[in-house]
Design a protein around this motif. Sequence first.
Motif, short mmCIF file in Angstrom:
data_model
loop_
_atom_site.label_atom_id
_atom_site.label_comp_id
_atom_site.label_asym_id
_atom_site.label_seq_id
_atom_site.Cartn_x
_atom_site.Cartn_y
_atom_site.Cartn_z
N GLY A 144 -42.11 12.93 29.10
CA GLY A 144 -42.35 13.49 30.42
C GLY A 144 -42.39 15.00 30.46
O GLY A 144 -42.06 15.61 31.47
N ILE A 145 -42.79 15.63 29.36
CA ILE A 145 -42.86 17.09 29.29
C ILE A 145 -44.29 17.51 29.61
O ILE A 145 -45.23 17.12 28.92
CB ILE A 145 -42.44 17.59 27.89
CG1 ILE A 145 -41.00 17.16 27.59
CG2 ILE A 145 -42.60 19.11 27.79
CD1 ILE A 145 -40.55 17.42 26.16
N LYS A 146 -44.43 18.30 30.67
CA LYS A 146 -45.76 18.80 31.04
C LYS A 146 -46.20 19.85 30.03
O LYS A 146 -45.39 20.60 29.50
CB LYS A 146 -45.72 19.41 32.44
CG LYS A 146 -45.45 18.39 33.52
CD LYS A 146 -45.42 19.04 34.88
CE LYS A 146 -45.11 18.01 35.94
NZ LYS A 146 -44.99 18.60 37.26
N TYR A 147 -47.51 19.90 29.79
CA TYR A 147 -48.04 20.82 28.79
C TYR A 147 -49.51 21.11 29.10
O TYR A 147 -50.16 20.41 29.87
CB TYR A 147 -47.94 20.22 27.38
CG TYR A 147 -48.83 19.01 27.21
CD1 TYR A 147 -50.14 19.14 26.77
CD2 TYR A 147 -48.36 17.74 27.52
CE1 TYR A 147 -50.97 18.04 26.65
CE2 TYR A 147 -49.17 16.63 27.39
CZ TYR A 147 -50.47 16.78 26.96
OH TYR A 147 -51.29 15.70 26.85
N VAL A 148 -49.97 22.19 28.50
CA VAL A 148 -51.41 22.47 28.46
C VAL A 148 -51.74 22.75 26.99
O VAL A 148 -50.88 23.17 26.22
CB VAL A 148 -51.83 23.67 29.34
CG1 VAL A 148 -51.64 23.36 30.81
CG2 VAL A 148 -51.10 24.93 28.95
N GLU A 149 -52.98 22.50 26.63
CA GLU A 149 -53.41 22.72 25.26
C GLU A 149 -53.81 24.18 25.08
O GLU A 149 -54.34 24.81 25.99
CB GLU A 149 -54.59 21.81 24.96
CG GLU A 149 -54.86 21.62 23.50
CD GLU A 149 -55.84 20.49 23.23
OE1 GLU A 149 -56.59 20.64 22.25
OE2 GLU A 149 -55.86 19.50 23.97
N PHE A 150 -53.55 24.73 23.89
CA PHE A 150 -54.01 26.08 23.58
C PHE A 150 -55.53 26.11 23.72
O PHE A 150 -56.20 25.12 23.44
CB PHE A 150 -53.69 26.46 22.13
CG PHE A 150 -52.24 26.70 21.82
CD1 PHE A 150 -51.27 26.83 22.79
CD2 PHE A 150 -51.84 26.83 20.49
CE1 PHE A 150 -49.94 27.06 22.47
CE2 PHE A 150 -50.53 27.06 20.15
CZ PHE A 150 -49.57 27.17 21.14
N GLU A 151 -56.04 27.27 24.10
CA GLU A 151 -57.50 27.42 24.19
C GLU A 151 -58.18 27.16 22.85
O GLU A 151 -59.26 26.60 22.80
CB GLU A 151 -57.86 28.83 24.68
CG GLU A 151 -57.65 29.01 26.16
CD GLU A 151 -58.09 30.37 26.65
OE1 GLU A 151 -59.04 30.96 26.06
OE2 GLU A 151 -57.50 30.85 27.62
N ASN A 152 -57.52 27.52 21.77
CA ASN A 152 -58.12 27.33 20.44
C ASN A 152 -57.88 25.92 19.89
O ASN A 152 -58.19 25.64 18.74
CB ASN A 152 -57.63 28.38 19.45
CG ASN A 152 -56.16 28.22 19.10
OD1 ASN A 152 -55.46 27.32 19.56
ND2 ASN A 152 -55.66 29.13 18.27
N GLN A 153 -57.28 25.05 20.69
CA GLN A 153 -57.04 23.64 20.33
C GLN A 153 -56.01 23.45 19.23
O GLN A 153 -55.94 22.38 18.64
CB GLN A 153 -58.36 22.96 19.91
CG GLN A 153 -59.53 23.18 20.83
CD GLN A 153 -59.43 22.33 22.08
OE1 GLN A 153 -59.28 21.12 21.99
NE2 GLN A 153 -59.52 22.94 23.23
N ALA A 154 -55.20 24.45 18.92
CA ALA A 154 -54.29 24.38 17.78
C ALA A 154 -52.84 24.14 18.18
O ALA A 154 -51.92 24.38 17.40
CB ALA A 154 -54.38 25.65 16.95
N GLY A 155 -52.60 23.67 19.40
CA GLY A 155 -51.25 23.40 19.83
C GLY A 155 -51.14 23.29 21.33
O GLY A 155 -52.13 23.10 22.03
N PHE A 156 -49.89 23.43 21.81
CA PHE A 156 -49.60 23.20 23.22
C PHE A 156 -48.64 24.25 23.76
O PHE A 156 -47.85 24.83 23.02
CB PHE A 156 -48.93 21.82 23.39
CG PHE A 156 -49.73 20.68 22.81
CD1 PHE A 156 -50.76 20.09 23.53
CD2 PHE A 156 -49.47 20.23 21.53
CE1 PHE A 156 -51.50 19.06 23.00
CE2 PHE A 156 -50.20 19.18 20.97
CZ PHE A 156 -51.21 18.60 21.70
N ILE A 157 -48.72 24.44 25.07
CA ILE A 157 -47.71 25.21 25.79
C ILE A 157 -46.98 24.20 26.67
O ILE A 157 -47.57 23.62 27.57
CB ILE A 157 -48.32 26.33 26.64
CG1 ILE A 157 -49.14 27.27 25.77
CG2 ILE A 157 -47.22 27.08 27.39
CD1 ILE A 157 -49.94 28.30 26.56
#
Length: 160
Positions: A144-157
């Motif tokens: 249940g942890i909200k996240y967004v993907e890095f713009e470069n597709q190499a991870g998450f915030i």
Amino acid sequence: MIGFFKEIRQEPNLIKQYIKETKKNLRKAEKNGDEAEIEFHRNKLEEYQKSFDSETDKVIMLTYERYNKPEQSDNRLDLHGLKKAEALRLLEKILLIKTQQINEKLGDKDSREPFKFHIVTGRGNHSHRAVLKPAVKDYLLDNGIKYVEFENQAGFIADL
């Protein structure tokens, strides 16, 4: 670089072989109904598993130290160089610690703005397919942890 990873994983890989052999011997003892052998192999299996976990933790920490700079550790975790199970084990530990630290410092999650925590997985370009990124995404979703993907597709915030 490959030599580093091969070298630090030698001991866990050896122990993994011992575990495999011990499981085989345990099944054989169970099939024969030999209680003394069953007990012996169960104890050995437990011992090997503890050693494997300890050695895996060493691999995780050596890899963590290689890719994570102390000055960035407050809001960033780089999982490069880790296998899927190692990465998930580290991610779980780090997120638990970070969440506790953030809650102590800034208050409960419900009473503050989300803390942005960067999780670097890589895109999977150096392996046959992306392994870490989908595993981390599933972990975040499952917890249940909200996240967004890095713009470069190499991870998450992640919002902690």
